[in-house]
Motif scaffolding. Sequence first.
Motif, short mmCIF file in Angstrom:
data_model
loop_
_atom_site.label_atom_id
_atom_site.label_comp_id
_atom_site.label_asym_id
_atom_site.label_seq_id
_atom_site.Cartn_x
_atom_site.Cartn_y
_atom_site.Cartn_z
N MET A 165 2.29 1.76 -3.50
CA MET A 165 1.40 2.36 -4.31
C MET A 165 1.25 3.69 -4.10
SD MET A 165 -1.36 -0.76 -3.95
CE MET A 165 -2.83 0.21 -4.71
N ILE A 166 1.09 4.18 -2.72
CA ILE A 166 1.04 5.81 -2.65
C ILE A 166 2.30 6.48 -3.31
CG2 ILE A 166 0.81 7.42 -0.80
CD1 ILE A 166 -1.75 5.71 -1.14
N ALA A 168 3.28 10.48 -10.11
CA ALA A 168 2.62 10.75 -11.29
C ALA A 168 2.47 12.15 -11.69
CB ALA A 168 1.25 10.08 -11.36
N ASN A 169 2.57 13.04 -10.44
CA ASN A 169 2.24 14.44 -10.54
C ASN A 169 3.78 15.23 -10.79
OD1 ASN A 169 -0.45 14.16 -10.22
ND2 ASN A 169 -0.14 14.29 -8.13
N TRP A 183 0.96 -1.28 0.04
CA TRP A 183 -0.05 -0.14 -0.05
C TRP A 183 0.96 1.19 0.12
CZ3 TRP A 183 -5.29 0.20 -0.27
CH2 TRP A 183 -5.85 1.60 -0.02
N GLN A 202 2.05 6.69 -6.78
CA GLN A 202 0.83 7.68 -7.24
C GLN A 202 1.32 9.07 -7.28
OE1 GLN A 202 -2.59 6.99 -5.07
NE2 GLN A 202 -3.78 8.25 -6.38
#
Length: 251
Positions: free
Chosen positions: A176-177, A183-184, A173, A180
């Motif tokens: 994954m964070i 991505a920015n 988890w 994520q």
Amino acid sequence: MMDLLMFAAAAAVAAPELPVAAPALPSTDLDVIGLILHASIPVKIVMLLLIFGSVSSWVIIFRKKKVLDRAANEADTFEERFWSGIDLAQLYKNASDRNREVFGMEAIFEAGFSEFARLRNKRGVDTRTQLEGAQRGMRAQASREVDVLDSNLEYLASVGSVSPYVGLFGTVWGIMISFQGLANMKEATIATVAPGITEALIATAMGLFAAIPAVWAYNRYATKVERVNTRYEAFAEEFSSILQRQAHLDD
């Protein structure tokens, strides 16, 4: 003009060299507390569960060690008195004294002897029935004693088998964070990825920290319980033989 240039050159040579400051190295200290505090909510929940599992496991480990050591010492003490030649009736009187706590092998002896005496005082009850009754009483009491020794061992087994997977869930988890969040970003470097991944891997480390002692304690204590149970069964068989001989002599 030439004199001024020569004087400046001589002063530069004579001046002491100033130390050059070394480039600052990145800190290699791992701030575990900081990583835990900055983790995401799901990862924090996973860590709290693992901390609870670890603490409760250690509590059970220390308590179970005390109980098993007490059972082994009690068995040694009672066997020494039992085989010392003391009268069985006197031994039963000491065991049935309600002013003291009776457990373990002494409780098994009390259960067998009391059932044997109860059936022997009845008319029309043969020797075989008396012995079977005594054996049933000892088996039932031995089962209760082993249940006490075996209690909470399943919890250690559960913590040992589940904790690594709980920690792995927190790690997945957290990773994954972290990805994520990348991505920015226009450009991802190891400096931006490392903190998130390190934070996630703490959950796996905590899972192993909770699991390893629990598995070790479960295997060790399960073996000790089996050894104590074997001693109880051997004593019950030997005591049954003694009761059988005594019944035939009385007849």
